[in-house]
Design a protein around this motif. Structure first.
Motif, mmCIF file in Angstrom:
data_model
loop_
_atom_site.group_PDB
_atom_site.id
_atom_site.type_symbol
_atom_site.label_atom_id
_atom_site.label_comp_id
_atom_site.label_asym_id
_atom_site.label_seq_id
_atom_site.Cartn_x
_atom_site.Cartn_y
_atom_site.Cartn_z
ATOM 1 N N ARG A 1 -25.082 -51.927 9.567
ATOM 2 C CA ARG A 1 -23.933 -52.288 10.510
ATOM 3 C C ARG A 1 -23.581 -53.781 10.348
ATOM 4 O O ARG A 1 -22.349 -54.285 10.337
ATOM 5 N N LYS B 1 -23.983 -43.187 7.475
ATOM 6 C CA LYS B 1 -23.705 -42.907 8.724
ATOM 7 C C LYS B 1 -22.600 -43.521 9.426
ATOM 8 O O LYS B 1 -21.764 -43.002 10.333
ATOM 9 N N VAL B 2 -22.540 -44.770 9.086
ATOM 10 C CA VAL B 2 -21.524 -45.655 9.832
ATOM 11 C C VAL B 2 -20.491 -45.919 9.135
ATOM 12 O O VAL B 2 -19.523 -46.706 9.254
ATOM 13 N N ARG C 1 -19.988 -46.793 5.784
ATOM 14 C CA ARG C 1 -19.966 -48.194 4.802
ATOM 15 C C ARG C 1 -20.356 -47.786 3.508
ATOM 16 O O ARG C 1 -21.262 -47.118 3.284
ATOM 17 N N HIS D 1 -28.114 -44.649 6.119
ATOM 18 C CA HIS D 1 -27.560 -45.519 7.382
ATOM 19 C C HIS D 1 -26.183 -45.881 7.096
ATOM 20 O O HIS D 1 -25.309 -45.860 7.873
ATOM 21 N N CYS D 2 -25.970 -46.424 5.889
ATOM 22 C CA CYS D 2 -24.634 -46.784 5.354
ATOM 23 C C CYS D 2 -23.631 -45.742 5.578
ATOM 24 O O CYS D 2 -22.503 -45.809 6.139
ATOM 25 N N GLY E 1 -30.715 -49.368 10.342
ATOM 26 C CA GLY E 1 -29.675 -49.023 10.768
ATOM 27 C C GLY E 1 -28.541 -50.219 11.121
ATOM 28 O O GLY E 1 -27.504 -50.505 10.968
#
Length: 302
Positions: free
Chosen positions: A187, A214-215, A217, A211-212, A183
């Motif tokens: 970020r 989710k943020v 990206r 994870h990308c 994660g």
């Protein structure tokens, strides 16, 4: 794909420099240096083994080896305040003329912390601290001034001058933990790194993609790098026997076998594969094996 060499810091400076210079002269893309002060005591290497300090080595290579990209793999966050590290990185980038990638990790090696009296907090706090450090480092390298008030670090209108030569000096994060560490990669990192064979790297890379997302990206913005020990042998069976005795991911064999495995890394989305020199022998034997890789294996993956 790109291909880089990782000269082990537990060898004389003259040997490390010779390996980096040979890589530079024969078409390798980069040189990576690990950040440790002693061996961990595992893997058959006693902790008394002499170990060169990574920041000093990288600054020296930046001046001595003029073409290849240089990177830390990785600076342990617990060893230096992130503001100090940001200034170190910017300086190395200037010495190299803009060829440095700053690799950072949370820190882990127990004996270094115990002997030097450096705190190695429990995992949750270690990762919390690392997250703050990434915020500090990226702020100092990319903003005119940085103010930050966290649990572990506090900066007030802080400078980091001169800034790196590169407009955006890449930050590489070494991470394998799927819940929190990847994660942080999503970020903060421009590049991700981990040890592993192709199947594991493919799995971890898919977790990083999630994870990308989710943020918010684009996963394609994060480069994928990895390493494993590589054995160049006359038979696949000989390499399998050597790899089976290692405590780190390893593979090897004939040229055909090496091409197959590197191809699997390419299919897993790896942008750069890093070869530790410790499995390539020493002296002329090391250079012969490096040349075999760069002449007969790597050209299959332009």
């Amino acid at each position: 794909m790109r291909f880089s060499i990782w000269p082990f810091a537990a060898q004389p400076w003259s040997d490390l420099l010779a390996t980096a210079a040979h890589a530079e002269a024969t078409g390798w893309d980069g040189v990576y240096v690990a950040d440790h002060f002693m061996a961990s005591g595992g893997g058959g290497m006693p902790e008394e083994t002499p170990m060169l300090e990574a920041g000093s080595v990288l600054a020296a290579l930046a001046a001595a080896v003029p073409r290849v990209r240089l990177a830390s793999l990785v600076f342990g966050n617990t060893y230096r305040h992130p503001a100090v590290l940001a200034n170190m990185a910017a300086t190395i980038d200037h010495v190299s003329g803009g060829r440095f990638t700053l690799g950072i990790g949370a820190g882990w090696q127990v004996n270094e912390h115990e002997q030097y009296g450096i705190e190695l907090p429990p995992t949750r706090q270690l990762i919390d601290r690392f997250g703050e450090a990434l915020e500090v480092v990226t702020g100092l390298l990319r903003r005119e001034r940085t103010t930050f008030a966290g649990e572990y670090y506090r900066l007030t209108d802080a400078l980091c001058e001169p800034k790196p030569v590169q407009e955006r000096m890449p930050v590489l994060v070494g991470a394998s933990g799927e819940k929190r560490m990847l994660g942080l990669v999503a970020r903060y990192a421009d590049v991700w790194n981990a040890w592993g064979l192709p199947e594991l790297i493919a799995h971890k890379s898919s977790v990083l993609d999630a994870h990308c997302e989710k943020v918010g990206r684009d996963p394609g913005e994060v480069g994928r790098t990895c390493q494993a020990l590589v054995f160049v042998t006359d038979t696949d069976e000989a390499a399998e026997a050597l790899a089976g005795r290692m405590h780190l991911p390893a593979f090897g064999g004939t040229v055909e076998r090496l091409v197959d495995v590197v191809g699997a890394y390419a299919e897993a989305g790896v942008d750069e594969f890093i070869v530790p020199d410790r499995s390539l022998g020493a002296g002329p034997e090391r250079f012969e094996r490096m040349d075999l890789l760069v002449e007969r294996v790597f050209p299959q993956f332009p």
